[in-house]
Design an enzyme around this catalytic site. Structure first.
Site, PDB file in Angstrom:
ATOM      1  N   HIS A   1       3.928   1.376   2.104  1.00  0.00           N
ATOM      2  CA  HIS A   1       5.307   0.727   1.878  1.00  0.00           C
ATOM      3  C   HIS A   1       5.945   1.501   0.691  1.00  0.00           C
ATOM      4  O   HIS A   1       7.225   1.598   0.372  1.00  0.00           O
ATOM      5  CB  HIS A   1       5.045  -0.481   1.328  1.00  0.00           C
ATOM      6  CG  HIS A   1       4.069  -1.481   2.339  1.00  0.00           C
ATOM      7  ND1 HIS A   1       3.043  -1.878   1.952  1.00  0.00           N
ATOM      8  CD2 HIS A   1       4.364  -1.778   3.702  1.00  0.00           C
ATOM      9  CE1 HIS A   1       2.726  -2.681   3.208  1.00  0.00           C
ATOM     10  NE2 HIS A   1       3.419  -2.476   3.970  1.00  0.00           N
TER      11      HIS A   1
ATOM     12  N   CYS B   1       2.132 -10.629  20.788  1.00  0.00           N
ATOM     13  CA  CYS B   1       1.213 -10.014  19.680  1.00  0.00           C
ATOM     14  C   CYS B   1       1.544 -10.625  18.309  1.00  0.00           C
ATOM     15  O   CYS B   1       2.766 -10.555  18.063  1.00  0.00           O
ATOM     16  CB  CYS B   1       1.297  -8.663  19.613  1.00  0.00           C
ATOM     17  SG  CYS B   1       0.108  -7.956  18.246  1.00  0.00           S
TER      18      CYS B   1
ATOM     19  N   HIS C   1       0.819  -1.164   0.106  1.00  0.00           N
ATOM     20  CA  HIS C   1       0.004   0.020   0.203  1.00  0.00           C
ATOM     21  C   HIS C   1       0.886   1.150   0.111  1.00  0.00           C
ATOM     22  O   HIS C   1       1.998   1.224   0.085  1.00  0.00           O
ATOM     23  CB  HIS C   1      -0.927  -0.147   1.311  1.00  0.00           C
ATOM     24  CG  HIS C   1      -0.333  -0.092   2.699  1.00  0.00           C
ATOM     25  ND1 HIS C   1       0.182   0.928   3.264  1.00  0.00           N
ATOM     26  CD2 HIS C   1      -0.259  -0.890   3.355  1.00  0.00           C
ATOM     27  CE1 HIS C   1       0.527   0.641   4.308  1.00  0.00           C
ATOM     28  NE2 HIS C   1       0.457  -0.593   4.657  1.00  0.00           N
TER      29      HIS C   1
ATOM     30  N   CYS D   1      -2.991  -5.180  22.057  1.00  0.00           N
ATOM     31  CA  CYS D   1      -1.969  -4.592  21.544  1.00  0.00           C
ATOM     32  C   CYS D   1      -2.500  -3.319  20.905  1.00  0.00           C
ATOM     33  O   CYS D   1      -3.561  -3.149  20.346  1.00  0.00           O
ATOM     34  CB  CYS D   1      -1.720  -5.409  20.054  1.00  0.00           C
ATOM     35  SG  CYS D   1      -0.432  -4.412  19.146  1.00  0.00           S
TER      36      CYS D   1
ATOM     37  N   LYS E   1      -3.039   6.122  11.524  1.00  0.00           N
ATOM     38  CA  LYS E   1      -2.078   5.305  10.666  1.00  0.00           C
ATOM     39  C   LYS E   1      -2.653   4.284   9.588  1.00  0.00           C
ATOM     40  O   LYS E   1      -3.595   3.652   9.920  1.00  0.00           O
ATOM     41  CB  LYS E   1      -1.232   4.512  11.581  1.00  0.00           C
ATOM     42  CG  LYS E   1      -0.109   3.828  10.997  1.00  0.00           C
ATOM     43  CD  LYS E   1       0.720   2.874  11.644  1.00  0.00           C
ATOM     44  CE  LYS E   1       1.591   1.942  10.577  1.00  0.00           C
ATOM     45  NZ  LYS E   1       2.118   0.777  11.055  1.00  0.00           N
TER      46      LYS E   1
ATOM     47  N   LYS F   1      -3.054  -2.046   7.039  1.00  0.00           N
ATOM     48  CA  LYS F   1      -3.966  -3.121   6.575  1.00  0.00           C
ATOM     49  C   LYS F   1      -4.968  -3.446   7.648  1.00  0.00           C
ATOM     50  O   LYS F   1      -6.224  -3.560   7.548  1.00  0.00           O
ATOM     51  CB  LYS F   1      -3.117  -4.352   6.183  1.00  0.00           C
ATOM     52  CG  LYS F   1      -4.237  -5.515   5.220  1.00  0.00           C
ATOM     53  CD  LYS F   1      -3.412  -6.730   5.311  1.00  0.00           C
ATOM     54  CE  LYS F   1      -3.995  -7.631   6.449  1.00  0.00           C
ATOM     55  NZ  LYS F   1      -3.570  -8.728   6.532  1.00  0.00           N
TER      56      LYS F   1
ATOM     57  N   HIS G   1      -2.369  -3.158  16.695  1.00  0.00           N
ATOM     58  CA  HIS G   1      -3.202  -3.863  16.061  1.00  0.00           C
ATOM     59  C   HIS G   1      -4.740  -4.302  16.698  1.00  0.00           C
ATOM     60  O   HIS G   1      -5.542  -4.722  16.068  1.00  0.00           O
ATOM     61  CB  HIS G   1      -2.528  -5.449  15.802  1.00  0.00           C
ATOM     62  CG  HIS G   1      -1.526  -5.356  15.182  1.00  0.00           C
ATOM     63  ND1 HIS G   1      -0.119  -5.285  15.720  1.00  0.00           N
ATOM     64  CD2 HIS G   1      -1.155  -5.326  13.796  1.00  0.00           C
ATOM     65  CE1 HIS G   1       0.674  -4.949  14.755  1.00  0.00           C
ATOM     66  NE2 HIS G   1       0.041  -5.133  13.812  1.00  0.00           N
TER      67      HIS G   1
ATOM     68  N   CYS H   1       2.596  -7.736  15.587  1.00  0.00           N
ATOM     69  CA  CYS H   1       3.891  -7.431  16.003  1.00  0.00           C
ATOM     70  C   CYS H   1       5.075  -8.356  15.817  1.00  0.00           C
ATOM     71  O   CYS H   1       6.213  -7.973  15.536  1.00  0.00           O
ATOM     72  CB  CYS H   1       3.889  -6.700  17.232  1.00  0.00           C
ATOM     73  SG  CYS H   1       2.861  -5.289  17.415  1.00  0.00           S
TER      74      CYS H   1
HETATM   75  N1  MSP Z   1       9.194  -6.366   8.191  1.00  0.00           N
HETATM   76  C1  MSP Z   1       8.976  -5.478   9.137  1.00  0.00           C
HETATM   77  C2  MSP Z   1      10.325  -4.699   9.031  1.00  0.00           C
HETATM   78  C3  MSP Z   1      11.602  -5.344   9.206  1.00  0.00           C
HETATM   79  S1  MSP Z   1      13.080  -4.536   8.355  1.00  0.00           S
HETATM   80  C4  MSP Z   1      14.213  -5.288   9.028  1.00  0.00           C
HETATM   81  C5  MSP Z   1       7.976  -4.345   8.942  1.00  0.00           C
HETATM   82  N2  MSP Z   1       7.292  -4.619   7.960  1.00  0.00           N
HETATM   83  S2  MSP Z   1       5.952  -3.631   7.173  1.00  0.00           S
HETATM   84  O1  MSP Z   1       5.559  -4.385   6.046  1.00  0.00           O
HETATM   85  O2  MSP Z   1       4.740  -3.809   8.144  1.00  0.00           O
HETATM   86  O3  MSP Z   1       6.635  -2.538   6.894  1.00  0.00           O
HETATM   87  C6  MSP Z   1       6.817  -1.369   7.750  1.00  0.00           C
HETATM   88  C7  MSP Z   1       7.350  -0.057   7.084  1.00  0.00           C
HETATM   89  O4  MSP Z   1       6.331   0.215   5.989  1.00  0.00           O
HETATM   90  C8  MSP Z   1       7.257   0.821   7.978  1.00  0.00           C
HETATM   91  O5  MSP Z   1       8.493   1.160   8.734  1.00  0.00           O
HETATM   92  C9  MSP Z   1       7.348   2.340   6.851  1.00  0.00           C
HETATM   93  O6  MSP Z   1       8.694   2.173   6.215  1.00  0.00           O
HETATM   94  C10 MSP Z   1       6.321   1.675   5.787  1.00  0.00           C
HETATM   95  N3  MSP Z   1       5.019   1.807   6.156  1.00  0.00           N
HETATM   96  C11 MSP Z   1       3.982   1.265   6.565  1.00  0.00           C
HETATM   97  N4  MSP Z   1       2.979   1.858   6.817  1.00  0.00           N
HETATM   98  C12 MSP Z   1       3.121   3.239   6.534  1.00  0.00           C
HETATM   99  C13 MSP Z   1       2.333   4.327   6.592  1.00  0.00           C
HETATM  100  N5  MSP Z   1       1.081   4.555   6.959  1.00  0.00           N
HETATM  101  N6  MSP Z   1       3.081   5.528   6.289  1.00  0.00           N
HETATM  102  C14 MSP Z   1       4.344   5.517   5.969  1.00  0.00           C
HETATM  103  N7  MSP Z   1       5.053   4.520   6.035  1.00  0.00           N
HETATM  104  C15 MSP Z   1       4.763   3.173   6.211  1.00  0.00           C
HETATM  105  O7  MSP Z   1       7.642  -3.831   9.740  1.00  0.00           O
END
Ligand code: MSP
Length: 678
Positions: free
Chosen positions: A21, A126, A18, A148, A303, A306, A151, A129
């Protein structure tokens, strides 16, 4: 040659990509473009985090084999990133064999250095997380089961044999490291936050699970799999050859490590600024130079994620906006490091005002006039009067200043300010053109020199903007570059090599609009319809007793419904407005003597005095655990007496299951007391 190594988090494959990412990835890609253009030897790593219970469960739910499940989502991430022209050098998957070998090597080294031991762990876990949570990461839930905060789901109590990492032994080492490396955690506010967290004391960290099968086995003890964060964080070094030859071995590792910039969202700050440097220091390796934690895109004030179901759908976004427009918006709109609310309206405004109205307009008016008044050839500067020469010189200086400002701010990762500096200069050039009125000059042959000077100055400025903005607008700057009659790739030209006055007499190419203006009302309408269709697609079929074969769309907004559908007692928006809902904070909470079900609260609604409110939730909540909790209160309900006590409002809760178990409604973000809900 200077090197620059940038990483993004590796994304979980339990949900589809999304905007969140995409955001981190676009920022990383833009930084890489910037460094590459300035001739750094760059390396850009991104990828996917594929182990853990959560992912195992998602595959189970989808009824497919785990690897097959993750392959599909990885392909989707890669497809999206390629549509957005993300030029990563390597895509790591934690299921890759070389990664598994690399992580095992790191584990062995940390263990050999005495930082890993075996013990017993019990705690609240969790699944969302993928970790055990501390008290401040949870809120009180019914039956004493914490929930949590992120979540919003109940935690599981887990106890199992586990390997531990001696994090507690590294507390002082970490604090010394933060002190001596002020650039390690950015921005400053996050650095302070992490330092005070570490000063508060660190517990040893459980780093293996026997209950999780989908993971990397612990070396010499395969009944355990490694804690996903040990596995995941190591990707940043295994991808450049640590502990394996496939990715270039030691030579590649020594060339690129330590990473220059590790971009993460603030949601995973602690993992990257406490655990990660601790693992590295325990292995005798250097931590990265900078971990930059950016803010979150919010949607509807929360925030985007998903699990909350409020993500911006990338397919809808792509249908209406170009990759360049979205990248520009991400970098310009969000102050890097702070949260930002995503709205399509703001995106449309940026496209129309900044891109169509700013850079696009400058490009098309300049090139069209060269086409029209100079037979499509870029004029040499004319020998015009002092006044105009002075103004042209001011423009040249403003453009040179924009170059300096852009580089300075960009190097500090102040992307929004860097871009703003260029737009200030664009406005300056626009004003110069509007004041000089080349369309009038063109009517008088004796003012030819003045006309040439104006157009020459405008096109020089445009050329500079095109080069400097290439990292931020890769496709559109290339298009402008080619319309100016230039060849080659603009993104490869270092701005320092730009010379004012180059390219007179060059023929320009056909002039086409670069950023067409979007019809805001029309696009908003289309997006709304697409979003509604998407929600309807995802909504489970609702069996409605005796429903006519209604032609109503599944999610028709209430205000549009003229005839009430059978089975639903609709109210008007005016009826709803009569209910005054406000944010309250529980200040005190006590049981009511001789009433098993009642709790008596005082609640701060931002009024001069707190209110007394009673609620029938005593069988499900411990009163003392609710103190400080933010709740939603019906503030204009007529007071009534219960067991002799006056209740001056009602606290809202969901009523779950046949027994009607109450679950208090609340907020994930901090909200001031007394704020109205609508
Ligand atoms: N897999 C772990 C990260 C491991 S790194 C060794 C993880 N993955 S995640 O798919 O949840 O991705 C989290 C990251 O995606 C956030 O830290 C950020 O970089 C990005 N984002 C996810 N949602 C976001 C927003 N709503 N806004 C901005 N960035 C966001 O955590």
């Amino acid at each position: 040659m200077n090197k620059f190594y940038v990483t993004t988090p590796i994304y979980y494959v339990n949900s589809r990509p999304h905007l969140g990412h995409l955001y981190t990835t676009l920022v990383a890609d833009t930084v890489i473009n910037f460094k590459r253009q300035r001739r750094f030897d760059t390396f850009f790593l991104t990828g996917t985090d594929e182990h853990g219970q959560n992912i195992e469960r998602a595959a189970e739910k989808a009824g497919v084999d785990v690897k097959q499940h993750v392959d599909g989502i990885v392909a989707e991430f890669q497809q999206i990133f390629s549509e957005f022209k993300v030029g990563f050098d390597h895509w790591i998957r934690t299921t890759d064999d070389y990664h598994k070998r690399g992580v095992s090597a790191l584990w062995r080294r940390v263990k050999k250095n005495g930082f890993i031991y075996k013990g017993q762990y019990e705690g609240w876990y969790c699944v969302g997380c993928n970790g055990f949570l501390s008290e401040d990461e949870t809120i009180a839930g019914p039956d004493d089961i914490p929930i949590c905060k992120i979540h919003e789901r109940p935690l599981e109590r887990l106890a199992e044999e586990s390997y531990f990492f001696k994090l507690s032994a590294l507390q002082q080492t970490l604090l010394d490291y933060y002190e001596s490396h002020p650039e390690f955690i950015r921005p400053e506010s996050r650095r302070n936050e992490v330092m005070s967290f570490v000063r508060g004391g660190l517990n040893d960290l459980s780093v293996s699970r026997v209950s999780v099968k989908w993971g990397i086995p612990v070396p010499d003890d395969p009944a355990h799999t490694m804690y996903v964060w040990f596995d995941a964080l190591s990707n940043y070094i295994t991808a450049i050859g640590y502990g394996n030859e496939d990715r270039g071995g030691e030579a590649q590792f020594n060339k690129y490590w330590p990473a220059d910039l590790q971009l993460v969202g603030k949601d995973i700050l602690r993992f990257h600024t406490v655990y990660w440097p601790a693992f590295l220091l325990a292995a005798g390796l250097e931590p990265p130079k900078t971990v930059y934690a950016h803010g979150m895109w919010l949607s509807g004030g929360r925030k985007m994620s998903k699990s909350l179901g409020n993500v911006i759908d990338l397919s809808i976004l792509r249908r209406h906006f170009t990759p360049d427009a979205i990248r520009y918006f991400c970098l310009r709109e969000m102050v890097f490091g702070q949260d930002g609310d995503f709205t399509y309206e703001a995106l449309l405004d940026r496209v129309n005002a900044d891109l169509a109205g700013g850079l696009g307009n400058l490009s098309s008016r300049t090139l069209t006039m060269i086409q029209r008044y100079c037979d499509g050839r870029i004029p040499a500067p004319g020998n015009a009067g002092d006044d105009l020469v002075g103004q042209a010189d001011d423009v040249r200086r403003a453009v040179a200043q924009a170059l300096v400002d852009f580089d300075r701010e960009f190097n500090l990762y102040n992307f929004s300010r860097a871009i703003e500096a260029v737009w200030t200069a664009i406005q300056r050039v626009d004003k110069f053109i509007s004041d000089a009125k080349p369309w009038d000059l063109a009517k008088k042959p004796d003012l030819r020199e003045a006309l040439n000077l104006v157009l020459h100055t405008a096109v020089q400025a445009l050329r500079h903007f095109t080069v400097i903005l290439a990292p931020v607008l890769p496709e559109s700057t290339q298009a402008i570059w080619e319309q100016m009659g230039e060849s080659g790739q603009v993104r490869e030209l270092p701005p320092a090599q730009l010379e004012w006055g180059e390219i007179p007499d060059q023929s320009i190419a056909e002039v086409k609009p670069i950023f067409p203006r979007l019809d805001k009302a029309k696009v908003m309408d289309e997006i709304k319809q697409e979003e509604e269709a998407k929600t309807a697609e995802l909504a489970p079929a609702q069996p409605v007793a005796d429903a006519p074969t209604a032609e109503l769309p599944a999610r028709m907004p209430v205000a549009m419904v003229e005839e009430p559908a059978p089975g639903i007692a609709y109210i008007s928006i005016d009826d709803f407005a009569k209910v005054e809902l406000r944010v309250g904070e529980i200040k005190t909470a006590e049981r009511v003597p001789k009433a098993d079900k009642l709790l008596c609260f005082t609640v701060d609604l931002g009024e001069p005095a707190p209110r007394q409110i009673l609620a029938g939730i005593a069988q499900y909540y411990e009163p003392e655990k609710l103190i400080g909790r933010k709740v939603i209160v019906v503030a204009n309900l007529a007071p009534r007496k219960l067991r002799g006590l006056e209740s001056q409002g009602m606290i809202l809760a969901a009523s779950v299951g046949d027994e009607g178990r109450p679950v208090l409604a609340g907020f994930l973000e901090d909200v001031p007391n007394g704020v109205k809900l609508r």
